[in-house]
Scaffold this active site. Structure first.
Site, PDB file in Angstrom:
ATOM      1  N   CYS A 254       0.803  -1.225   0.000  1.00  0.00           N
ATOM      2  CA  CYS A 254       0.000   0.000   0.000  1.00  0.00           C
ATOM      3  C   CYS A 254       0.836   1.276   0.000  1.00  0.00           C
ATOM      4  O   CYS A 254       0.290   2.356  -0.211  1.00  0.00           O
ATOM      5  CB  CYS A 254      -0.932  -0.001   1.214  1.00  0.00           C
ATOM      6  SG  CYS A 254      -2.064  -1.413   1.255  1.00  0.00           S
ATOM      7  N   HIS A 333      12.580   1.369   5.395  1.00  0.00           N
ATOM      8  CA  HIS A 333      12.415  -0.052   5.077  1.00  0.00           C
ATOM      9  C   HIS A 333      12.924  -0.889   6.248  1.00  0.00           C
ATOM     10  O   HIS A 333      14.078  -0.787   6.635  1.00  0.00           O
ATOM     11  CB  HIS A 333      13.195  -0.406   3.808  1.00  0.00           C
ATOM     12  CG  HIS A 333      12.638  -1.585   3.079  1.00  0.00           C
ATOM     13  ND1 HIS A 333      12.418  -2.802   3.675  1.00  0.00           N
ATOM     14  CD2 HIS A 333      12.227  -1.728   1.782  1.00  0.00           C
ATOM     15  CE1 HIS A 333      11.912  -3.651   2.789  1.00  0.00           C
ATOM     16  NE2 HIS A 333      11.777  -3.022   1.629  1.00  0.00           N
ATOM     17  N   HIS A 417      -2.555  19.632   7.393  1.00  0.00           N
ATOM     18  CA  HIS A 417      -3.414  18.516   6.981  1.00  0.00           C
ATOM     19  C   HIS A 417      -2.626  17.204   7.019  1.00  0.00           C
ATOM     20  O   HIS A 417      -1.430  17.192   6.731  1.00  0.00           O
ATOM     21  CB  HIS A 417      -3.963  18.746   5.562  1.00  0.00           C
ATOM     22  CG  HIS A 417      -4.599  20.092   5.365  1.00  0.00           C
ATOM     23  ND1 HIS A 417      -5.809  20.435   5.932  1.00  0.00           N
ATOM     24  CD2 HIS A 417      -4.181  21.196   4.683  1.00  0.00           C
ATOM     25  CE1 HIS A 417      -6.119  21.672   5.592  1.00  0.00           C
ATOM     26  NE2 HIS A 417      -5.145  22.163   4.849  1.00  0.00           N
ATOM     27  N   HIS A 421      -2.737   6.681   5.510  1.00  0.00           N
ATOM     28  CA  HIS A 421      -3.240   5.562   4.715  1.00  0.00           C
ATOM     29  C   HIS A 421      -4.437   4.909   5.386  1.00  0.00           C
ATOM     30  O   HIS A 421      -4.367   4.469   6.533  1.00  0.00           O
ATOM     31  CB  HIS A 421      -2.126   4.541   4.506  1.00  0.00           C
ATOM     32  CG  HIS A 421      -2.605   3.232   3.973  1.00  0.00           C
ATOM     33  ND1 HIS A 421      -3.373   3.134   2.828  1.00  0.00           N
ATOM     34  CD2 HIS A 421      -2.440   1.953   4.423  1.00  0.00           C
ATOM     35  CE1 HIS A 421      -3.653   1.866   2.604  1.00  0.00           C
ATOM     36  NE2 HIS A 421      -3.108   1.133   3.550  1.00  0.00           N
ATOM     37  N   HIS A 450     -14.490   5.038   5.074  1.00  0.00           N
ATOM     38  CA  HIS A 450     -15.932   4.776   5.143  1.00  0.00           C
ATOM     39  C   HIS A 450     -16.568   4.757   3.759  1.00  0.00           C
ATOM     40  O   HIS A 450     -17.379   3.882   3.441  1.00  0.00           O
ATOM     41  CB  HIS A 450     -16.600   5.838   6.013  1.00  0.00           C
ATOM     42  CG  HIS A 450     -18.074   5.667   6.168  1.00  0.00           C
ATOM     43  ND1 HIS A 450     -18.993   6.240   5.300  1.00  0.00           N
ATOM     44  CD2 HIS A 450     -18.805   4.979   7.084  1.00  0.00           C
ATOM     45  CE1 HIS A 450     -20.210   5.918   5.676  1.00  0.00           C
ATOM     46  NE2 HIS A 450     -20.129   5.158   6.768  1.00  0.00           N
ATOM     47  N   ASN A 454     -10.485   0.383   1.893  1.00  0.00           N
ATOM     48  CA  ASN A 454      -9.026   0.413   1.737  1.00  0.00           C
ATOM     49  C   ASN A 454      -8.701   0.239   0.256  1.00  0.00           C
ATOM     50  O   ASN A 454      -8.739  -0.870  -0.283  1.00  0.00           O
ATOM     51  CB  ASN A 454      -8.400  -0.708   2.567  1.00  0.00           C
ATOM     52  CG  ASN A 454      -6.868  -0.732   2.455  1.00  0.00           C
ATOM     53  OD1 ASN A 454      -6.287  -0.013   1.647  1.00  0.00           O
ATOM     54  ND2 ASN A 454      -6.237  -1.570   3.248  1.00  0.00           N
TER      55      ASN A 454
END
Length: 526
Positions: A254, A333, A417, A421, A450, A454
């Site tokens: 993702c 990573h 802001h 994810h 919502h 995802n």
């Protein structure tokens, strides 16, 4: 849906509220005093604000007395003394020319070595058709039929869905609507074409970009990696130039969207006057798990259709109309650690059915990855006041061995802001707690989860689109995008708003933004 209104940031005690309403000249002397806790909290707030203002403007406070001293000295000398001092200076023409040459040479080297500014001109998010929507009742009905021999797995999926934070309008591709699902290669290609081409068409329409003007193309999709590649599919459909620099990224989870942004940035640094298109998506069709392993059933309940196309450029002529400027991209990573490496993994279950397995340690591993990422990001973005507090805490904890709690920097001082994810309710809750964010700061993430579910690497752009649709993006605002991915990776990008952005007249939120934000219960009883 019930409109959600965040609570007042400073609620007053009941006694104080009553006294304010009943204030009169007759009772002024007997008016109840604010509680000590409230008074001390207000004082602490102003002390903290004063400290931040002082440290963040320390150079100004140091320069003011110096400038005042210089002005006083100039006033004391008077014009005659200043003129006499100027005439006493002896200028050598050769020295003047050499000095001028050195200044011009240094300025030239500086501007030539300065990195090119990377701008985000615009982006477009894919909006699935209504026919692809999967209400809770439909999802559970399919689960009961497909897993009728294993009712415990059905109950597990129902509990996950009840607590997922997803709404009734999320979408799955047509192949998943069949009973049983038909995750064929043809169906996966059709889903990829539908999402990628729709997002690409919308981007070209919004920006006025011609296909022949695309110099760099990057497509990221973690699971579905066909031959020819997805980038080749785009090149074929839009008849892009033969010398285009194209890349297809897979297997990066993702967070691959921000990896693509960094790759585009690096390429734009060495290819001046160029346009780069980044396409982020995840193809759900081949990811439908039809077994009974609980660790693999979670992804069925969370992942939904989605995709986004983003136009980046280094052309100075696009600076005025560009929405954002890219400031930083930080990649972390943790793949050297075995637990981190295997916490999100595509594998076969004992029955030979392929699915995405999510480890129970996922949230703890994500927390460690986030800690490493913000350690690198902090010095790049935090104001001096927060960096000083963090440094003093480290000195006290590491060097002086004082029993201090680790200081968590206030990233609200650095960003207006946040786009976290939308991997699930637990991910958003964890980051809200770790970064000490308010409900408003994570509103975009919760509402994107919502409404769309995802959507993997493209979720960050649905969140940014939500913030724009609410009319909250102003010139100078800074946006922090944070994403997690298999491997295990935590990547973040920092953008600065280039101009005031009006709510768009199209986009994924156009028909529902007036309903949001909504109240999302902890558990939705099915």
């Amino acid at each position: 849906m019930v409109a959600f209104k965040p609570p007042s940031p400073f609620p007053l005690p009941p006694s104080l509220t009553h006294s304010l309403y009943s204030l009169s000249s007759k009772h002024c002397r007997n008016m109840p005093q604010p509680s000590p806790e409230f008074s001390s909290s207000v004082k602490l707030k102003y002390v903290k604000l004063g400290y931040q203002y002082l440290v963040n403007h320390i150079l100004t406070f140091l320069l003011i007395p110096i400038m005042i001293g210089v002005l006083i000295e100039v006033h004391r000398l008077g014009p005659d003394e200043i003129l006499k001092l100027w005439n006493s200076l002896h200028f050598d023409l050769v020295k003047i020319l050499c000095s001028s040459f050195l200044i011009i040479f240094a300025a030239t080297v500086y501007f030539m070595s300065k990195p090119l500014s990377i701008y985000l001109v615009d982006y477009a998010c894919y909006k699935p058709p209504v026919t692809c929507r999967v209400p809770f009742a439909t999802f559970m009905e399919h689960a009961k039929i497909i897993l009728r021999s294993n009712p415990k797995s059905v109950d597990f999926q129902m509990r996950i869905l009840e607590r997922s934070g997803l709404g009734e309008e999320t979408c799955l591709p047509p192949a998943i609507h069949y009973i049983p699902p038909r995750p064929t290669m043809t169906a996966a290609r059709e889903e990829a074409q539908e999402i990628i081409f729709s997002a690409m068409d919308s981007l070209l329409n919004k920006t006025g970009l011609e296909a022949k003007d695309i110099d760099i193309l990057i497509v990221n999709c973690s699971i579905f990696s066909p031959t020819p590649s997805l980038s080749a599919m785009v090149i074929n459909n839009y008849k892009l130039r033969s010398n285009i620099k194209s890349f297809s990224l897979s297997g990066m989870g993702c967070s691959a969207g921000l990896i693509s942004i960094k790759l585009a940035r690096d390429l734009l640094q060495v290819h001046p006057n160029s346009n780069a298109v980044v396409i982020s998506t995840e193809i759900i069709t081949p990811n439908c798990y039809q077994g009974k392993e609980r660790a693999m059933l979670v992804s069925n309940s969370l992942f939904r259709m989605g995709g986004a196309a983003i136009l980046l450029t280094n052309r100075r002529c696009e600076r005025r109309r560009a929405k954002y400027r890219l400031l930083h991209v930080v990649r972390t990573h943790k793949g050297a650690d075995d637990k981190s490496y295997g916490c999100v993994k595509e594998e076969e279950d004992p029955e030979g059915k392929v699915g995405i397995s999510l480890s129970k340690d996922l949230m703890a591993i994500a927390g460690e990855a986030l800690k490493s990422n913000i350690t690198t990001t902090g010095p790049l973005v935090l104001p001096a006041s927060e960096q000083l507090l963090f440094l003093l805490t480290v000195i006290g904890f590491k060097i002086l061995n004082l029993n201090w709690k680790p200081y968590i920097p206030d990233f609200k001082q650095a960003f207006e802001h946040f786009c976290i994810h939308a991997g699930g309710r637990a991910v958003i809750d964890e980051l809200q707690e770790k970064l000490q964010l308010s409900a408003e700061h994570v509103e975009a993430s919760r509402m994107a989860l919502h409404r769309f579910g995802n959507t993997s690497s493209s979720s960050l752009w649905y969140e940014l689109s939500y913030i724009e649709a609410k009319g909250r993006t102003k010139k100078g605002d800074r946006i922090w995008q944070i994403a997690f991915g298999s491997g295990f990776k935590c990547n973040s990008a920092v953008w600065q708003c280039n101009r005031n952005i009006e709510p768009p007249r199209d986009g994924p939120w156009i028909d529902c933004i007036q309903r949001y934000p909504v109240r999302i219960p902890e558990v939705v009883k099915l």
